[in-house]
Motif scaffolding. Structure first.
Motif, PDB file in Angstrom:
ATOM      1  N   LYS A  54       0.838  -1.202   0.000  1.00 36.05           N
ATOM      2  CA  LYS A  54       0.000   0.000   0.000  1.00 36.05           C
ATOM      3  C   LYS A  54       0.871   1.250   0.000  1.00 36.05           C
ATOM      4  O   LYS A  54       1.961   1.258   0.573  1.00 36.05           O
ATOM      5  CB  LYS A  54      -0.915   0.026   1.218  1.00 36.05           C
ATOM      6  CG  LYS A  54      -1.917  -1.100   1.228  1.00 36.05           C
ATOM      7  CD  LYS A  54      -2.894  -0.925   2.369  1.00 36.05           C
ATOM      8  CE  LYS A  54      -3.716  -2.158   2.543  1.00 36.05           C
ATOM      9  NZ  LYS A  54      -5.010  -2.152   2.056  1.00 36.05           N
ATOM     10  N   ILE A  56       2.069   4.837   1.163  1.00 35.73           N
ATOM     11  CA  ILE A  56       2.062   5.693   2.351  1.00 35.73           C
ATOM     12  C   ILE A  56       2.757   7.000   1.980  1.00 35.73           C
ATOM     13  O   ILE A  56       3.548   7.059   1.038  1.00 35.73           O
ATOM     14  CB  ILE A  56       2.752   5.060   3.579  1.00 35.73           C
ATOM     15  CG1 ILE A  56       4.267   4.969   3.385  1.00 35.73           C
ATOM     16  CG2 ILE A  56       2.134   3.724   3.939  1.00 35.73           C
ATOM     17  CD1 ILE A  56       5.044   4.843   4.687  1.00 35.73           C
ATOM     18  N   GLY A 106      -7.341   4.840   1.457  1.00 35.23           N
ATOM     19  CA  GLY A 106      -6.389   3.830   1.908  1.00 35.23           C
ATOM     20  C   GLY A 106      -4.952   4.286   2.013  1.00 35.23           C
ATOM     21  O   GLY A 106      -4.110   3.550   2.531  1.00 35.23           O
ATOM     22  N   LYS A 108      -2.088   6.030   3.741  1.00 38.56           N
ATOM     23  CA  LYS A 108      -1.809   6.491   5.110  1.00 38.56           C
ATOM     24  C   LYS A 108      -0.787   7.613   5.075  1.00 38.56           C
ATOM     25  O   LYS A 108       0.187   7.547   4.329  1.00 38.56           O
ATOM     26  CB  LYS A 108      -1.312   5.341   5.979  1.00 38.56           C
ATOM     27  CG  LYS A 108      -2.391   4.313   6.245  1.00 38.56           C
ATOM     28  CD  LYS A 108      -1.924   3.245   7.198  1.00 38.56           C
ATOM     29  CE  LYS A 108      -3.074   2.278   7.481  1.00 38.56           C
ATOM     30  NZ  LYS A 108      -2.684   1.228   8.408  1.00 38.56           N
ATOM     31  N   TYR A 110       1.824  10.071   7.299  1.00 39.12           N
ATOM     32  CA  TYR A 110       2.616  10.226   8.519  1.00 39.12           C
ATOM     33  C   TYR A 110       3.332  11.569   8.466  1.00 39.12           C
ATOM     34  O   TYR A 110       3.801  11.989   7.406  1.00 39.12           O
ATOM     35  CB  TYR A 110       3.657   9.105   8.639  1.00 39.12           C
ATOM     36  CG  TYR A 110       3.024   7.740   8.739  1.00 39.12           C
ATOM     37  CD1 TYR A 110       2.701   7.199   9.976  1.00 39.12           C
ATOM     38  CD2 TYR A 110       2.736   7.008   7.595  1.00 39.12           C
ATOM     39  CE1 TYR A 110       2.099   5.940  10.060  1.00 39.12           C
ATOM     40  CE2 TYR A 110       2.134   5.759   7.669  1.00 39.12           C
ATOM     41  CZ  TYR A 110       1.817   5.229   8.909  1.00 39.12           C
ATOM     42  OH  TYR A 110       1.215   3.999   8.999  1.00 39.12           O
ATOM     43  N   ASP A 144      -5.089  14.407   7.956  1.00 44.92           N
ATOM     44  CA  ASP A 144      -5.705  13.129   8.303  1.00 44.92           C
ATOM     45  C   ASP A 144      -4.620  12.085   8.533  1.00 44.92           C
ATOM     46  O   ASP A 144      -4.628  10.994   7.966  1.00 44.92           O
ATOM     47  CB  ASP A 144      -6.665  12.690   7.193  1.00 44.92           C
ATOM     48  CG  ASP A 144      -7.573  11.545   7.633  1.00 44.92           C
ATOM     49  OD1 ASP A 144      -7.782  11.387   8.853  1.00 44.92           O
ATOM     50  OD2 ASP A 144      -8.044  10.792   6.767  1.00 44.92           O
ATOM     51  N   GLU A 145      -3.666  12.475   9.383  1.00 40.52           N
ATOM     52  CA  GLU A 145      -2.463  11.665   9.568  1.00 40.52           C
ATOM     53  C   GLU A 145      -2.661  10.514  10.544  1.00 40.52           C
ATOM     54  O   GLU A 145      -3.520  10.570  11.408  1.00 40.52           O
ATOM     55  CB  GLU A 145      -1.292  12.565  10.002  1.00 40.52           C
ATOM     56  CG  GLU A 145      -1.620  13.619  11.044  1.00 40.52           C
ATOM     57  CD  GLU A 145      -1.587  13.130  12.476  1.00 40.52           C
ATOM     58  OE1 GLU A 145      -0.863  12.174  12.770  1.00 40.52           O
ATOM     59  OE2 GLU A 145      -2.288  13.705  13.301  1.00 40.52           O
ATOM     60  N   GLU A 146      -1.810   9.517  10.359  1.00 40.01           N
ATOM     61  CA  GLU A 146      -1.812   8.338  11.226  1.00 40.01           C
ATOM     62  C   GLU A 146      -1.039   8.603  12.507  1.00 40.01           C
ATOM     63  O   GLU A 146      -1.219   7.891  13.484  1.00 40.01           O
ATOM     64  CB  GLU A 146      -1.146   7.158  10.504  1.00 40.01           C
ATOM     65  CG  GLU A 146      -1.877   6.701   9.277  1.00 40.01           C
ATOM     66  CD  GLU A 146      -3.192   6.023   9.611  1.00 40.01           C
ATOM     67  OE1 GLU A 146      -3.229   5.192  10.541  1.00 40.01           O
ATOM     68  OE2 GLU A 146      -4.181   6.340   8.938  1.00 40.01           O
TER      69      GLU A 146
END
Length: 155
Positions: A54, A56, A106, A108, A110, A144-146
């Protein structure tokens, strides 16, 4: 265009007017700093990687690069940047305009500790001639961070 998606995203928060568009390219840290008249380190570059199949994103200061050991410790894999065609396909923005806003489902996001040094930073807004000035708190809210990561070192 991706900038239209980002503009629509910020419209929900009444912030679309804060997006700056330039007559010149802001596709690299150096070009963005020149277009904005700010220090290169305040450009919040968004780097695209593949982790466990995925995409990121890691948002980092303009004067840092990925520290491979830190990255591997955090994500359990070697840092492998996405190719430009994969960035557009998987993230939803083209290289030069990649940002953590209005990305594909989907993906992600950071935030790297390197941007915490500044009151405000300038991420792109989906095109190679755009940016928005955001406080670190606004980056946390709108990206909309992890979470925060420490995967970079000074270049």
């Amino acid at each position: 265009m991706a900038i239209d998606k980002v503009r629509e995203y910020f419209r929900k928060y009444g912030m679309e007017d804060r997006i700056q568009e330039f007559e010149v390219s802001s596709a690299t840290v150096a070009l963005a700093a020149q277009a904005l008249g700010c220090e290169p380190q305040r450009i919040a570059k968004t780097l695209s990687f593949m982790v466990e199949g995925k995409a990121i994103l890691v948002v980092a200061a303009g004067d840092v690069k990925i520290d491979n050991a830190k990255y591997k410790k955090k994500f359990g894999t070697k840092a492998k940047m996405l190719s430009p065609d994969k960035v557009t396909l998987l993230v939803g923005h083209a290289v030069g305009g990649v940002c953590p806003f209005a990305v594909n489902q989907g993906v992600k996001v950071y935030l790297d500790e390197s941007i915490k040094r500044f009151e405000t930073v300038f991420p792109a807004c989906g095109s190679s001639n755009s940016a928005i000035e955001l406080t670190i708190e606004e980056m946390e809210r709108y990206a909309d961070e992890e979470g925060w990561v420490d995967v970079c070192k000074l270049a």
